[in-house]
Design an enzyme around this catalytic site. Structure first.
Site, PDB file in Angstrom:
ATOM      1  N   HIS A 141      -0.485  -0.912   7.364  1.00  0.00           N
ATOM      2  CA  HIS A 141       0.326  -0.042   6.503  1.00  0.00           C
ATOM      3  C   HIS A 141       0.546  -0.676   5.123  1.00  0.00           C
ATOM      4  CE1 HIS A 141       3.474   3.055   5.764  1.00  0.00           C
ATOM      5  NE2 HIS A 141       3.989   2.110   4.989  1.00  0.00           N
ATOM      6  N   GLU A 142       1.011  -1.912   5.107  1.00  0.00           N
ATOM      7  CA  GLU A 142       1.295  -2.564   3.817  1.00  0.00           C
ATOM      8  C   GLU A 142       0.006  -2.812   3.036  1.00  0.00           C
ATOM      9  OE1 GLU A 142       4.191  -2.314   2.927  1.00  0.00           O
ATOM     10  OE2 GLU A 142       5.167  -2.056   4.870  1.00  0.00           O
ATOM     11  N   HIS A 173      -0.693   0.226   0.931  1.00  0.00           N
ATOM     12  CA  HIS A 173       0.046   0.204  -0.346  1.00  0.00           C
ATOM     13  C   HIS A 173      -0.591  -0.778  -1.322  1.00  0.00           C
ATOM     14  CE1 HIS A 173       3.446   2.715   0.725  1.00  0.00           C
ATOM     15  NE2 HIS A 173       3.742   1.999   1.789  1.00  0.00           N
ATOM     16  N   GLU A 214       2.728   6.432  -0.172  1.00  0.00           N
ATOM     17  CA  GLU A 214       2.863   6.503   1.284  1.00  0.00           C
ATOM     18  C   GLU A 214       1.647   7.187   1.906  1.00  0.00           C
ATOM     19  OE1 GLU A 214       5.137   4.731   2.491  1.00  0.00           O
ATOM     20  OE2 GLU A 214       5.243   5.337   4.601  1.00  0.00           O
TER      21      GLU A 214
END
Ligand code: ZN
Length: 497
Positions: free
Chosen positions: A262-263, A266, A292
């Site tokens: 997830h990170e 980003h 997101e």
């Protein structure tokens, strides 16, 4: 004349961007490296930096430069830079300096009180300071909305995270999403025994090694970034210094794995912005919702796919001797299990948006003055029971679970669900444009999808407005339909519906 004004404005802006990035690094350090005894001193540093940055953002020369550039013929990049600078300047100067300072002071105090209240399950401890935060943010919203700049006070706050989006539009979007999500969840929950979680012990060093490997496999450039640990995983920075964090639980490797993916989503977005935009207002993601969408697409559409889970199962067996599940199918089911639960950050793809819907309605009512802070717990608990079918067991599983409201983040929650909607749109376009994605994922590779996202979305930074960017990338209007179609197909297959 106008060229000179543009160059002077951009030179000044570069200095402000540089200071803001340095301030961000102080925040990263506080969460990862700072010795605990330095907290009060660090607050002084960050407060002093904030004061300098705020003074620059409201500098009257910005108004003069903008006025000198009124009606000038400029290229699209310069136009977009001016749009962003004007937006930030208008926002900064509408909020009185003493109100901005009171918000900064109160929210930093409130975060500590919230942490204590959550640890003790003590709502009453938190309510007085939350009351203050809500009052200050309502005051700020009223200042921003004065003179008709926004139809609604909540919109004035939302606009900071998702420019151009209104609360009414969000309410309509969520109302369209809810019935299909609720119906799908009912069918899944009625489909027999819940799927078992992984069982085993996954040592810390192995998880961190896998974390690094996953970040690389998803395109993260370690020459311009690093992976550390923090209590709550996050990504920060832009351009050539973008950092990510994760956390490790030896009983459950999925937390570390999916936090890293997830990170990385980003971070790769920030790393892939055209270097020409570095230290300008365009040198970052287009909005929180678009941001997101990149992290969610990495985490869910890629990371939780059957093809990638097949690869991951083999990797876990190689690293730990056992993947925690008897076979690939059971592993894929464990990764995507739909279970009852209170906590938003632990929710599966299907139920996650339902958590956002209730937060959006509650925070919008708070900011519009339709719900008193004193009545928030009761409103939360009755709404949760109505939406999820079981009562909240304690406040730390209820209204005290998220940090957002304590730090004054009102208008932020909807961008999580919006990110899922954007990710659904992008995934449908990727499915249309690319062939062989599944084969790549079976090998633990993601290059084709990353190339598509870099070209269509990421390299543009904040050049385009969020919705225009997604529509240009996909060639279709933004809609919730692709996300809902994807979820129905995935979970129908998983649960044999
Ligand atoms: Zn995120």
């Amino acid at each position: 004349m106008s060229i000179a004004a543009y160059e002077a404005l951009m030179a000044f802006q570069r200095g402000t961007e540089a200071l803001a990035q340095a301030a961000g690094l102080l925040g990263w350090d506080r969460e990862t490296m700072m010795p605990p005894g330095a907290a009060a001193q660090r607050a002084e540093w960050m407060g002093a930096m904030e004061e300098v940055i705020h003074a620059r953002r409201t500098d009257p020369r910005i108004g003069e430069w903008l006025a000198a550039l009124e009606g000038a013929e400029l290229d699209p990049v310069a136009e977009a830079n001016l749009r962003e600078i004007r937006r930030s300047w208008e926002r900064a100067r509408r909020v009185p300096a003493d109100l901005a300072a009171a918000i900064a002071r109160t929210t930093s105090r409130a975060q500590g009180i919230w942490a204590e209240a959550r640890a003790r399950d003590d709502v009453a401890h938190f309510l007085p300071v939350l009351e203050e935060v809500v009052r200050l943010r309502r005051e700020e919203a009223a200042a921003l909305a004065e003179g008709g700049a926004f139809a609604d006070v909540y919109d004035a706050l939302l606009d900071d995270y998702e420019p151009g989006l209104t609360g009414a539009e969000v309410a309509e979007l969520f109302a369209r999403m809810r019935p299909r999500l609720v119906a799908l969840r009912e069918r899944v929950m009625g489909a027999g025994a819940p799927r078992p979680a992984l069982v085993g012990l996954f040592d810390d060093a192995g998880q961190m090694r896998l974390g690094r490997e996953l970040a690389e496999r998803f395109g993260y450039d370690f020459d311009r970034g690093r992976l550390d640990r923090s209590v709550h995983p996050f990504s920060s920075g832009s351009g050539n210094d973008v950092r990510i964090t994760t956390r490790v639980d030896e009983a459950d490797p999925l937390g570390c794995i999916y936090s890293v993916i997830h990170e990385t989503g980003h971070a790769v977005y920030e790393q892939n912005v055209d270097p020409a935009h570095l230290l300008t207002p365009l040198g970052r993601g287009a909005s929180m919702g678009v941001h997101e969408s990149q992290s969610r697409l990495f985490e869910n559409q890629l990371g939780r796919s059957r093809a990638f889970c097949n690869w991951l199962f083999g990797r876990l067996e190689a690293l730990f001797g056992d993947a925690g599940a008897p076979d690939r199918e059971a592993f894929y089911e464990a990764v995507n299990a739909v279970r009852p639960g209170y906590i938003r950050t632990e929710a599966d793809e299907l139920q996650y948006n339902l958590h956002i819907f209730m937060r959006f309605d509650l925070e919008r009512a708070l900011i519009r003055g339709e719900l008193a802070v004193a009545d928030l717990e009761e409103a939360w608990n009755s709404r949760f029971a109505a939406d999820f079918g079981y009562p909240v067991d304690r406040p730390s599983d209820g209204m005290l679970q998220d940090v957002h409201w304590s730090v004054g983040l009102f208008g932020y929650f909807p961008t999580y669900a919006l990110g899922n909607v954007y990710a659904g749109c992008l995934w449908a376009a990727i499915d249309r444009d690319l062939h062989g994605v599944e084969d790549e994922l079976e090998r633990g590779e993601t290059g084709m999808v990353r190339g598509w996202l870099r070209e269509r979305v990421q390299r543009h930074g904040a050049l385009l407005a969020p919705r225009a960017l997604i529509e240009q990338a996909t060639g279709a209007p933004v809609s919730e339909a692709p996300l809902l179609d994807y979820l129905e197909e995935k979970f129908s297959a998983l649960y044999g519906l």
